[in-house]
Design an enzyme around this catalytic site. Sequence first.
Site, PDB file in Angstrom:
ATOM      1  N   ASP A   8       0.824  -1.209   0.000  1.00 12.01           N
ATOM      2  CA  ASP A   8       0.000   0.000   0.000  1.00 12.01           C
ATOM      3  C   ASP A   8       0.858   1.259   0.000  1.00 12.01           C
ATOM      4  O   ASP A   8       0.371   2.360  -0.187  1.00 12.01           O
ATOM      5  CB  ASP A   8      -0.907   0.024   1.245  1.00 12.01           C
ATOM      6  CG  ASP A   8      -1.805  -1.202   1.274  1.00 12.01           C
ATOM      7  OD1 ASP A   8      -2.417  -1.490   0.232  1.00 12.01           O
ATOM      8  OD2 ASP A   8      -1.861  -1.881   2.328  1.00 12.01           O
ATOM      9  N   HIS A   9       2.134   1.084   0.298  1.00 17.22           N
ATOM     10  CA  HIS A   9       3.027   2.245   0.447  1.00 17.22           C
ATOM     11  C   HIS A   9       4.214   2.063  -0.464  1.00 17.22           C
ATOM     12  O   HIS A   9       5.280   1.614  -0.026  1.00 17.22           O
ATOM     13  CB  HIS A   9       3.469   2.361   1.911  1.00 17.22           C
ATOM     14  CG  HIS A   9       4.187   3.643   2.217  1.00 17.22           C
ATOM     15  ND1 HIS A   9       5.478   3.885   1.855  1.00 17.22           N
ATOM     16  CD2 HIS A   9       3.771   4.756   2.863  1.00 17.22           C
ATOM     17  CE1 HIS A   9       5.840   5.095   2.271  1.00 17.22           C
ATOM     18  NE2 HIS A   9       4.830   5.640   2.883  1.00 17.22           N
ATOM     19  N   PHE A  10       4.104   2.271  -1.777  1.00 13.38           N
ATOM     20  CA  PHE A  10       2.869   2.688  -2.447  1.00 13.38           C
ATOM     21  C   PHE A  10       2.578   1.653  -3.532  1.00 13.38           C
ATOM     22  O   PHE A  10       3.531   0.968  -3.948  1.00 13.38           O
ATOM     23  CB  PHE A  10       3.072   4.069  -3.079  1.00 13.38           C
ATOM     24  CG  PHE A  10       3.418   5.138  -2.073  1.00 13.38           C
ATOM     25  CD1 PHE A  10       2.422   5.791  -1.368  1.00 13.38           C
ATOM     26  CD2 PHE A  10       4.740   5.484  -1.821  1.00 13.38           C
ATOM     27  CE1 PHE A  10       2.729   6.801  -0.461  1.00 13.38           C
ATOM     28  CE2 PHE A  10       5.043   6.478  -0.897  1.00 13.38           C
ATOM     29  CZ  PHE A  10       4.036   7.131  -0.221  1.00 13.38           C
TER      30      PHE A  10
END
Lengths: 128, 162
Positions: B33-35
């Site tokens: 999610d990052h990223f």
Amino acid sequence: MSNDEIFEKVRKTLIDALSVDDDEVTPEATLIGDLGAESIDFLDISFRLEKEFAIKIPRGELFPDNMSLADKSLVKDGLVTPEGITELRTRLPHANVDKFAADPKMEHISELFTVQMIVNFMAHKLNG
Amino acid sequence: MRWIWIDRFVEFQSGSHARAIKNVTLAEEHLHDHFPGFPVMPASLITEGLAQTGGLLLGEKNEFKYVVILAKIPKMEFHSWASPGDTLTYSAKLLDSSEQGGMVECTAHVGERLVAEGEIMFAHLAQEEGRTVDQKNFVFTMRLLGVFDVGRAGTGASTPPA
């Protein structure tokens, strides 16, 4: 060391510890009200002063651990009593207690902690 | 997930300085999610790894007598990032310490590349305040992982004392 030299070093210390601008650090500025210091910042300031001036500051000497006067009945109706003022003079010998004593509201007690108080403390430490 | 953001100490000089490494891997969920499409170790977790390196350096100096908590980050600058496959090396140098707490200067590198640098301040909680913090367990877990195997006390003995 002259008071001007001490002030400049104290100013540098406070700029680093509190992320303030150099023109905010005046002798009269209060650490909490004007410069936004929080409790943990006092430990940071102590560490930086020790490094900057190459001295040791024993715990509680510059910033007393517990400034609560309430449990000692030194405060009445929100005002610090004459006994409380005497206590403050003992515990904060480098603060301008006279100014506070003129209007000794408990809520203003943090105003005793000024840049000048640190300069006075350091001058006493360094020059005796 | 275990809140352990260093994998191993590679150097430990009691009361002076320490280096720990952190291997970044795509198995870490948050990197997805990052990223999305550009996985990099979050700066906040690099800061946490630096704090664990410095916090253990300070805690060990006092033989883990105090509960060490991260109190303030006076300065932290990020110059670069770390991607999966990178090994971050966290270096912490104890600048000052007292019974109230301590301050470290720290850097994070990938190889020669500087990723982050800053200062972290720790405070010691009084025993009664710290009773709810499971610091002992944390350090014990760290020992199980062998992160202290390379540690050395001032006497040259392994640390923390067995």
